[in-house]
Design a protein around this motif. Structure first.
Motif, short mmCIF file in Angstrom:
data_model
loop_
_atom_site.label_atom_id
_atom_site.label_comp_id
_atom_site.label_asym_id
_atom_site.label_seq_id
_atom_site.Cartn_x
_atom_site.Cartn_y
_atom_site.Cartn_z
N LEU A 29 0.83 -1.21 0.00
CA LEU A 29 0.00 0.00 0.00
C LEU A 29 0.86 1.26 0.00
CD1 LEU A 29 -2.86 -0.90 2.51
CD2 LEU A 29 -3.02 -0.71 0.03
N ALA A 30 1.98 1.21 0.73
CA ALA A 30 2.86 2.39 0.78
C ALA A 30 3.44 2.71 -0.59
CB ALA A 30 3.98 2.14 1.79
N LEU A 31 3.90 1.69 -1.30
CA LEU A 31 4.45 1.92 -2.64
C LEU A 31 3.37 2.39 -3.61
CD1 LEU A 31 6.82 -1.19 -2.89
CD2 LEU A 31 7.47 1.20 -2.49
N ALA A 32 2.16 1.84 -3.45
CA ALA A 32 1.06 2.27 -4.32
C ALA A 32 0.64 3.70 -4.02
CB ALA A 32 -0.14 1.33 -4.14
N ASN A 33 0.84 4.16 -2.79
CA ASN A 33 0.45 5.50 -2.37
C ASN A 33 1.46 6.57 -2.76
OD1 ASN A 33 0.02 7.39 0.60
ND2 ASN A 33 -1.56 7.12 -0.93
N GLY A 65 16.09 12.73 -2.65
CA GLY A 65 15.24 13.88 -2.91
C GLY A 65 13.82 13.60 -2.44
N PRO A 66 12.87 14.48 -2.77
CA PRO A 66 11.52 14.39 -2.21
C PRO A 66 10.57 13.43 -2.94
CG PRO A 66 11.72 16.36 -3.54
CD PRO A 66 13.07 15.72 -3.55
N ASP A 67 11.01 12.81 -4.03
CA ASP A 67 10.13 11.92 -4.79
C ASP A 67 9.84 10.67 -3.97
OD1 ASP A 67 8.80 10.30 -6.58
OD2 ASP A 67 10.14 10.70 -8.25
N HIS A 68 8.57 10.50 -3.56
CA HIS A 68 8.22 9.39 -2.68
C HIS A 68 8.29 8.04 -3.37
CE1 HIS A 68 6.67 12.74 -0.26
NE2 HIS A 68 6.82 11.93 0.76
N ARG A 69 8.32 8.00 -4.67
CA ARG A 69 8.49 6.71 -5.36
C ARG A 69 9.86 6.11 -5.08
NH1 ARG A 69 7.18 8.67 -11.32
NH2 ARG A 69 8.57 10.29 -10.51
N TRP A 70 10.83 6.95 -4.77
CA TRP A 70 12.16 6.50 -4.37
C TRP A 70 12.35 6.61 -2.86
CZ3 TRP A 70 15.52 4.30 -7.78
CH2 TRP A 70 15.24 4.49 -9.14
N LEU A 71 11.75 7.63 -2.27
CA LEU A 71 11.96 7.88 -0.84
C LEU A 71 11.43 6.75 0.02
CD1 LEU A 71 12.80 9.73 1.49
CD2 LEU A 71 10.60 10.89 1.27
N ILE A 72 10.25 6.23 -0.30
CA ILE A 72 9.65 5.20 0.55
C ILE A 72 10.47 3.91 0.55
CG2 ILE A 72 7.62 3.69 0.79
CD1 ILE A 72 5.90 6.11 0.08
N PRO A 73 10.84 3.34 -0.62
CA PRO A 73 11.67 2.12 -0.56
C PRO A 73 13.04 2.36 0.06
CG PRO A 73 11.42 2.87 -2.83
CD PRO A 73 10.45 3.65 -2.02
N CYS A 74 13.64 3.52 -0.18
CA CYS A 74 14.94 3.80 0.42
C CYS A 74 14.82 3.98 1.93
CB CYS A 74 15.57 5.03 -0.23
SG CYS A 74 16.21 4.74 -1.90
N SER A 75 13.75 4.60 2.39
CA SER A 75 13.53 4.75 3.83
C SER A 75 13.34 3.38 4.48
CB SER A 75 12.31 5.63 4.10
OG SER A 75 12.52 6.94 3.67
N ALA A 76 12.61 2.49 3.79
CA ALA A 76 12.41 1.15 4.34
C ALA A 76 13.74 0.41 4.48
CB ALA A 76 11.45 0.37 3.44
N LEU A 77 14.57 0.46 3.44
CA LEU A 77 15.86 -0.23 3.50
C LEU A 77 16.78 0.40 4.55
CD1 LEU A 77 16.49 -0.71 -0.32
CD2 LEU A 77 15.95 -2.50 1.33
N ALA A 78 16.79 1.73 4.62
CA ALA A 78 17.61 2.41 5.62
C ALA A 78 17.13 2.08 7.03
CB ALA A 78 17.59 3.92 5.39
N GLY A 79 15.82 1.95 7.20
CA GLY A 79 15.29 1.57 8.51
C GLY A 79 15.72 0.18 8.91
N ALA A 80 15.71 -0.76 7.96
CA ALA A 80 16.14 -2.12 8.27
C ALA A 80 17.61 -2.16 8.66
CB ALA A 80 15.88 -3.03 7.06
N ALA A 81 18.46 -1.49 7.89
CA ALA A 81 19.90 -1.47 8.20
C ALA A 81 20.16 -0.80 9.55
CB ALA A 81 20.66 -0.76 7.09
N THR A 82 19.48 0.31 9.81
CA THR A 82 19.70 1.04 11.06
C THR A 82 19.27 0.23 12.27
OG1 THR A 82 19.35 3.14 9.92
CG2 THR A 82 19.15 3.16 12.31
N LEU A 83 18.11 -0.43 12.18
CA LEU A 83 17.62 -1.21 13.32
C LEU A 83 18.53 -2.40 13.61
CD1 LEU A 83 15.40 -1.45 15.43
CD2 LEU A 83 14.14 -2.89 13.83
N LEU A 84 19.00 -3.09 12.57
CA LEU A 84 19.89 -4.22 12.78
C LEU A 84 21.22 -3.78 13.39
CD1 LEU A 84 19.27 -6.32 9.52
CD2 LEU A 84 18.47 -6.81 11.84
#
Length: 344
Positions: free
Chosen positions: A217-221, A283-302
Motif C-alpha cells: 500500500l505504501a508503494l502504491a500511495n 530527494g523528495p520523490d516518494h516513489r524513491w523515498l519510501i523504498p529507500c527509507s524502508a531499506l535504511a530503517g532495516a539497516a539502522t535497526l539491525l
C-alpha cells in the motif's frame, strides 16, 4: 536570437537514486550478516555459513544462529522495513518533518491494549501481539475519524492535533492503570522498552503478512503522495482524489507501525530520523523515498541491535534504548534547524 531550453537532466538523477538504492540493499545485507555474527559470542563467516546451509545439530554455532540470532535478525529486518516506510509516509501526509508513526496514536493505543491484556491475565508475547495490534488499529481509526471532521477529509494539521490528543488521553489511562498494579507494571516494562530479544520465529511469521500488505500500500500511495505534497487544492486540480489517497496512506501506516509496535514494543525515533537520511540520497520523490527509507530503517535497526549486544556484553542493551540515545540528539538538531521544514 531564439533562446533554447535544455531538457531536464533526468538520467543522472535516476542513476544517482538507483545507486543509492543499491547501496542501501548492500548495507542491509551487511547488517544482516553482522547481526548473525556478533553478540556475546563472535562467530566466523564459516561458522555462520555452515549453521545456515549445512546445520550440525550438535554444534553450538548452529544453535546460536538458528535458534537465537536468525529469528531475531529476520524480525529486525521486517520491523526496520516497516518503521522506515511508515515514517516516510507520515512525514509526507502531514507535511511535517518532525512526524513519526506514533503521531497517529499507534504506540499509545498498543500500550493501552497490552495493559488491558495483562489485566485479563494474558501471558506470553504472542498473546500481547494481537491485543497490541487491535489497540493500535482502534486508536488510529479514532484519530482519522476525528481529523476528518465534517468537511470531507483530514488535513495535515487536523491529523497531527487529533493524534496528539488521542495519544495523551490513552497514555494517561495507561499510566493510571499501571500505578495501581505493580504486577502489571513489571510485565508491561518488558514489552514497552522496545527490543528484539526474546522474540521467536512465530512472532515474525505472525506480523509478516501485515507488514507485506502495508509495504504494498505504501508503494502504491507514493505517486499520490507526490501530488499531495503540492497542497490538497493543487492535488485535486491534478485529478487526485485526496480523501482516497489519505485513507490508503493512513491504512499503510497503521499496518506497518501497528504490526511493528505489537511485535517489539514502541521503538522511538527510527521512523523520525530514517526518512531524513533517505531524503538526502533520493530527494523528495516518494516513489524513491519510501523504498529507500524502508531499506535504511532495516539497516539502522539491525546495526542498533548489534550495538546493544556489544556495548555491555555478555549482557544486552535494548534496541529501543540504543536508538533513543542516537535519535534524541538528532531530534533536537532537527527542531533547531528551521530549514528542515521548508525542504519537505
Amino acid at each position: 536570437m531564439v533562446a533554447t531550453v535544455r531538457p531536464a537532466r533526468r538520467a543522472p538523477v535516476t542513476r544517482n537514486r538507483m545507486g543509492a538504492l543499491i547501496a542501501l540493499v548492500v548495507a542491509v545485507f551487511l547488517a544482516f550478516v553482522l547481526s548473525l555474527a556478533l553478540g556475546a559470542q563472535t562467530l566466523s563467516p564459516a561458522e555462520i555459513w555452515h549453521a545456515v546451509i549445512a546445520p550440525d545439530p550438535g554444534s553450538p554455532a548452529t544453535a546460536i544462529v538458528r535458534d537465537l540470532r536468525l529469528p531475531r535478525t529476520v524480525l529486525g529486518l521486517l520491523i526496520g522495513l516497516a518503521l522506515g516506510a511508515a515514517g516516510a509516509l507520515m512525514q509526507g501526509h502531514t507535511r511535517n518533518p518532525l512526524a513519526d508513526p506514533g503521531l497517529l496514536g499507534i504506540s499509545a493505543g498498543a500500550s493501552f491494549a497490552v495493559v488491558i491484556a495483562i489485566q485479563f491475565g494474558v501471558t506470553g508475547l504472542t498473546g500481547y501481539i494481537w491485543f497490541a495490534f487491535a489497540g493500535a488499529l482502534l486508536a488510529s481509526l479514532a484519530v482519522f475519524s476525528i481529523a476528518a471532521g465534517r468537511r470531507g477529509g483530514p488535513t495535515p494539521v487536523t491529523l497531527a492535533l487529533a493524534g496528539m490528543a488521542i495519544s495523551a488521553l490513552l497514555s494517561s489511562f495507561t499510566q493510571s492503570m499501571l500505578i495501581s498494579d505493580d504486577a502489571s507494571l513489571n510485565v508491561f516494562r518488558f514489552w514497552v522498552v522496545g527490543s528484539l530479544s526474546g522474540r521467536g520465529t512465530e512472532v515474525a511469521v505472525e506480523v509478516a503478512p501485515f507488514i507485506a500488505a502495508g509495504l504494498i500500500l505504501a508503494l502504491a500511495n507514493a505517486p499520490a503522495l507526490n501530488a499531495l505534497g503540492l497542497g490538497d487544492d493543487v492535488a485535486r486540480a491534478l485529478g487526485q482524489r485526496v480523501l482516497a489517497a489519505r485513507t490508503v496512506g493512513v491504512t499503510a501506516v497503521v499496518l506497518l507501525a501497528g504490526a511493528a509496535t505489537a511485535a517489539c514494543g514502541p521503538i522511538a525515533f527510527l521512523g523520525l530520523i530514517v526518512p531524513h537520511a533517505a531524503r538526502a540520497l533520493t530527494g523528495p520523490d516518494h516513489r524513491w523515498l519510501i523504498p529507500c527509507s524502508a531499506l535504511a530503517g532495516a539497516a539502522t535497526l539491525l546495526v542498533a541491535d548489534v550495538i546493544g549486544r556489544l556495548v555491555v556484553r555478555p549482557a544486552e542493551l535494548q534496541t529501543g534504548i540504543v536508538l533513543a540515545a542516537v535519535g534524541a540528539p538528532f531530534f533536537i538538531l532537527l527542531v533547531r534547524r528551521r530549514a528542515g521544514v521548508v525542504k519537505l
